[in-house]
Structures are given as structure tokens and as C-alpha cells.
Write an enzyme that holds these catalytic residues in place. Structure first.
Site, PDB file in Angstrom:
ATOM      1  N   ASP A  25      77.074  38.523 -67.679  1.00 26.73           N
ATOM      2  CA  ASP A  25      77.995  39.537 -66.537  1.00 26.73           C
ATOM      3  C   ASP A  25      79.054  39.481 -67.372  1.00 26.73           C
ATOM      4  OD1 ASP A  25      78.396  39.649 -64.460  1.00 26.73           O
ATOM      5  OD2 ASP A  25      79.782  37.860 -63.883  1.00 26.73           O
ATOM      6  N   HIS A  42      74.393  48.295 -68.391  1.00 37.07           N
ATOM      7  CA  HIS A  42      73.036  47.478 -69.101  1.00 37.07           C
ATOM      8  C   HIS A  42      72.577  47.816 -69.591  1.00 37.07           C
ATOM      9  CE1 HIS A  42      73.651  45.669 -64.690  1.00 37.07           C
ATOM     10  NE2 HIS A  42      73.083  46.901 -64.204  1.00 37.07           N
ATOM     11  N   LEU A 136      62.317  30.764 -83.086  1.00 37.84           N
ATOM     12  CA  LEU A 136      63.556  30.849 -81.713  1.00 37.84           C
ATOM     13  C   LEU A 136      62.262  31.369 -80.788  1.00 37.84           C
ATOM     14  CD1 LEU A 136      65.690  31.069 -80.317  1.00 37.84           C
ATOM     15  CD2 LEU A 136      65.166  33.719 -80.127  1.00 37.84           C
TER      16      LEU A 136
HETATM   17  C1  FPP Z   1      74.810  41.611 -65.196  1.00 39.71           C
HETATM   18  O1  FPP Z   1      76.057  42.331 -65.366  1.00 39.71           O
HETATM   19  C2  FPP Z   1      74.113  41.712 -65.817  1.00 39.71           C
HETATM   20  C3  FPP Z   1      72.486  42.045 -65.076  1.00 39.71           C
HETATM   21  C4  FPP Z   1      72.078  41.475 -63.567  1.00 39.71           C
HETATM   22  C5  FPP Z   1      71.545  43.213 -66.036  1.00 39.71           C
HETATM   23  C6  FPP Z   1      71.689  41.816 -67.593  1.00 39.71           C
HETATM   24  C7  FPP Z   1      69.875  42.834 -68.011  1.00 39.71           C
HETATM   25  C8  FPP Z   1      69.819  42.811 -69.610  1.00 39.71           C
HETATM   26  C9  FPP Z   1      71.694  43.007 -70.003  1.00 39.71           C
HETATM   27  C10 FPP Z   1      68.958  43.340 -70.210  1.00 39.71           C
HETATM   28  C11 FPP Z   1      68.524  42.803 -70.754  1.00 39.71           C
HETATM   29  C12 FPP Z   1      66.829  43.395 -70.931  1.00 39.71           C
HETATM   30  C13 FPP Z   1      65.458  42.205 -71.285  1.00 39.71           C
HETATM   31  C14 FPP Z   1      64.817  42.724 -71.691  1.00 39.71           C
HETATM   32  C15 FPP Z   1      65.994  40.745 -71.774  1.00 39.71           C
HETATM   33  P1  FPP Z   1      76.389  42.748 -64.111  1.00 39.71           P
HETATM   34  O2  FPP Z   1      75.745  44.672 -63.022  1.00 39.71           O
HETATM   35  O3  FPP Z   1      76.551  41.737 -62.855  1.00 39.71           O
HETATM   36  O4  FPP Z   1      78.218  43.321 -63.570  1.00 39.71           O
HETATM   37  P2  FPP Z   1      79.359  42.906 -62.893  1.00 39.71           P
HETATM   38  O5  FPP Z   1      79.755  41.595 -62.187  1.00 39.71           O
HETATM   39  O6  FPP Z   1      80.176  43.878 -63.831  1.00 39.71           O
HETATM   40  O7  FPP Z   1      79.217  44.800 -61.900  1.00 39.71           O
END
Ligand code: FPP
Length: 261
Positions: A25, A42, A136
Site C-alpha cells: 500500500d 504503481h 520461491l
Molecule cells: C495500493 O496502493 C497498490 C495497488 C492497488 C497496486 C499494487 C500493484 C503493484 C505494486 C504492481 C505489481 C505488479 C505485478 C504484476 C505483480 P494505493 O494505490 O492504494 O496507494 P495509496 O493508498 O497511497 O493511494
């Protein structure tokens, strides 16, 4: 006697989790702080993901399960959802061969039927390419929700009962467990959530029953090897009791020769 106890303490300091589950997050806030579009957060999150995967492989962790997209994330602005979908396709195609070379076995959990044909093909190909790998186990939760998982398990179970393959009398926690996602893995020992919120957000709610929960304020793109090492050290200091008393656990950990003293 004190020497033996010191050894127990030293051993427990090196206890590594077999299975780690992560809610990544804070990508959006990381981008906002830099006046960048959320998708930049992201993308930076993908780099942090690559690091933790490498670190888990290096530390011989058996399984890592990451929450890439929840069933509720469809409610985000359409532009963010479509950018995330494009990022998933490009990330899978850029990373899967490297993961294969590192002997990582990639699996997706969640309802993939709502994804585009292109994304579904990438998912299927990455699973097929890496399915024989023995390193893994990287499980990517995509369009996943813990409640969905439980309802899905109930549907499969009810079908088995209807077909007389399973009887209601046989149903117990172990049998139910065999119908939920990750039933071929040990349950997560350590749950890590970055970004400052203290909640599970419908991730693996069945599987996390006895998991140690670790929350950290660091935003996911900033989550470094050092942050990961801190989470592992914190975990090593936990006493896992599974409903027993602390004294019982201490006693179980004593060498046989000391138990009779
Ligand atoms: C939450 O942060 C994050 C996500 C909803 C997306 C996570 C995805 C990735 C890190 C990409 C990984 C890719 C693969 C293919 C495994 P948020 O957007 O809710 O952050 P915020 O709370 O600050 O708004």
C-alpha cells in the site's frame, strides 16, 4: 543450563517465515508527494516488488503472496484501472523470463475471468512457463478478495456434496481449507502491510487466522531491503502460540535432556 537456553534464544533469532503475505500500500501517496500521476507510484511499486521477490528468493523463503489488485480496486477511477491493467501486462511480459531463470514458480489467485483476453493469456503463459520451478513460490493476488475466496470454496464444496464426492459429516476445517486459494501452501507466517493503515482489507482472511501481522508506515515504493530485514527480525522475535500458553511453547522448545529436569 544457561548455555542451552542461550542457544534456544539464538536459534529463535534466526527463525524465518516460510510464507509471507504482503499488502503493497502507498503507491498513490508516493506519487502525490512528488506531484506525479498515481500510475507513476504503481510503476515505482513494481521496482519495490522486484526487490522483495529477489530478497525472498535469496533468503530461501518458500512462498510470497502479494496483493496486486483487489476485487474492490475496480471501483477506482477508470483511467487508473486501465493503466494498472496495462502495467500488469507489461510487467508480466518483462519479468516472467527473469523469474523463470531464478527458478521462481509464479501463480495467480483470484477471479481472472474479468481481465482482458490479453492479460488472461499473459497470466496463463507465466504460470505454464514456471510451473515446474522449485524455488520461491510467488503468488500474485489479482481481482482477489478473501470473501470471494470463501464463497468460491463453498460453491466447490457444495458441488462435491451434490455429486456425493464429499459428505457433510466429513466437513471440518482441514477439508474446507483444501478448497480455498493457496491450499497447497503453508499458511502465511508473516503478513506485511506498508502505507500506514492497520487493516487486512479482505486479503486472505481465511488463511491469515494465525499469521503475525506487521504494519509499517513506509510507502510501498520506498520499502527497501532494510525495511524487509526489519520485518524479518520483528518476526523472529515473536512467540507463536497457536492457542497454547507461553510456558507450553517454551517447554516444547527445550532440548529433550532439559525437559525432565
Ligand atoms: C495500493 O496502493 C497498490 C495497488 C492497488 C497496486 C499494487 C500493484 C503493484 C505494486 C504492481 C505489481 C505488479 C505485478 C504484476 C505483480 P494505493 O494505490 O492504494 O496507494 P495509496 O493508498 O497511497 O493511494
Amino acid at each position: 543450563m544457561s548455555d542451552d537456553l542461550t542457544n534456544i534464544e539464538q536459534d529463535s533469532a534466526q527463525v524465518l517465515p516460510r510464507h509471507i503475505a504482503v499488502v503493497m500500500d502507498g503507491n498513490g501517496r508516493w506519487a502525490n508527494k512528488r506531484h506525479l500521476p498515481r500510475i507513476a507510484g504503481h510503476k515505482a511499486g513494481v521496482t519495490a516488488t522486484r526487490k522483495i521477490v529477489e530478497n525472498c528468493a535469496k533468503n530461501k523463503i518458500e512462498s510470497l503472496t502479494i496483493f496486486a489488485f483487489s476485487s474492490e480496486n475496480w471501483n477506482r477511477p477508470e483511467a487508473e484501472v486501465s493503466s494498472l491493467m496495462a502495467l500488469f501486462v507489461s510487467t508480466i511480459s518483462a519479468e516472467v523470463k527473469k523469474l523463470h531463470k531464478k527458478n521462481v514458480c509464479v501463480k495467480f489467485i483470484g477471479d481472472r475471468s474479468r481481465f482482458s483476453d490479453k492479460l488472461q493469456s499473459s497470466i496463463n503463459e507465466s504460470e505454464q512457463l514456471t510451473e515446474g520451478n522449485t524455488g520461491l513460490h510467488l503468488n500474485i493476488a489479482a481481482n482477489y478478495g478473501g470473501r470471494w475466496d470463501i464463497v468460491n470454496a463453498c460453491k466447490s464444496l457444495i458441488n462435491k456434496v451434490k455429486n456425493n464426492e464429499v459428505s457433510i459429516q466429513e466437513l471440518d476445517e482441514d477439508l474446507f481449507d483444501s478448497f480455498v486459494s493457496l491450499n497447497d501452501h503453508a499458511p502465511p507466517d508473516l503478513f506485511i502491510r506498508t502505507g500506514g493503515e492497520r487493516r487486512i482489507s479482505n486479503f486472505l482472511i481465511w488463511q491469515l487466522a494465525y499469521t503475525e501481522l506487521y504494519f509499517v508506515d513506509t510507502l510501498w515504493p520506498d520499502f527497501s531491503d532494510e525495511h524487509f530485514e526489519s520485518a524479518l527480525s520483528w518476526f523472529a522475535g515473536r512467540q507463536r502460540r497457536f492457542g497454547k500458553t507461553g510456558q507450553q511453547i517454551m517447554n516444547e522448545q527445550l532440548p529433550e535432556k532439559l525437559k525432565s529436569i
